[in-house]
Design a protein around this motif. Structure first.
Motif, short mmCIF file in Angstrom:
data_model
loop_
_atom_site.label_atom_id
_atom_site.label_comp_id
_atom_site.label_asym_id
_atom_site.label_seq_id
_atom_site.Cartn_x
_atom_site.Cartn_y
_atom_site.Cartn_z
N ALA A 8 -70.38 28.71 93.86
CA ALA A 8 -70.19 27.74 92.77
C ALA A 8 -69.09 26.74 93.09
CB ALA A 8 -69.88 28.47 91.47
N ASP A 9 -68.19 27.10 94.01
CA ASP A 9 -67.09 26.21 94.37
C ASP A 9 -67.43 25.26 95.52
OD1 ASP A 9 -65.55 27.41 92.42
OD2 ASP A 9 -64.62 28.82 93.82
N LEU A 10 -68.56 25.49 96.17
CA LEU A 10 -68.93 24.64 97.30
C LEU A 10 -69.50 23.31 96.80
CD1 LEU A 10 -70.62 27.26 99.66
CD2 LEU A 10 -68.33 26.30 99.81
N ALA B 275 -66.39 32.48 100.50
CA ALA B 275 -66.35 31.36 99.56
C ALA B 275 -67.28 31.62 98.38
CB ALA B 275 -66.75 30.07 100.27
N ASN B 276 -66.87 31.18 97.22
CA ASN B 276 -67.69 31.29 96.02
C ASN B 276 -68.72 30.15 96.06
OD1 ASN B 276 -68.81 31.43 93.51
ND2 ASN B 276 -66.87 31.35 92.39
#
Length: 66
Positions: free
Chosen positions: A28-30, A25-26
């Protein structure tokens, strides 16, 4: 007295974030998650030393008494 997020819950959330990142997972996307459980700690010894009397109704609400 201290009121704040549960350290155990924070550790579990941190482990969950690490797991997601290690699975690709990135970061920044969490999403930023707010704690849902809080601890209320009262240090009775310090209160007594300061000459404070903590009402029973407050002591009942505490999740930790020292």
């Amino acid at each position: 007295m201290a009121y704040g997020p549960s350290p155990i819950q924070q550790s579990q959330r941190a482990a969950d974030y690490v797991d997601k990142i290690l699975r690709g997972a990135n970061p920044a996307d969490l999403p930023v998650e707010q704690p849902s459980k809080f601890d209320f700690s009262i240090n009775q010894h310090t209160a007594q030393t300061l000459g404070l009397t903590i009402p029973q109704s407050v002591l009942i609400e505490a999740t930790e008494l020292n």
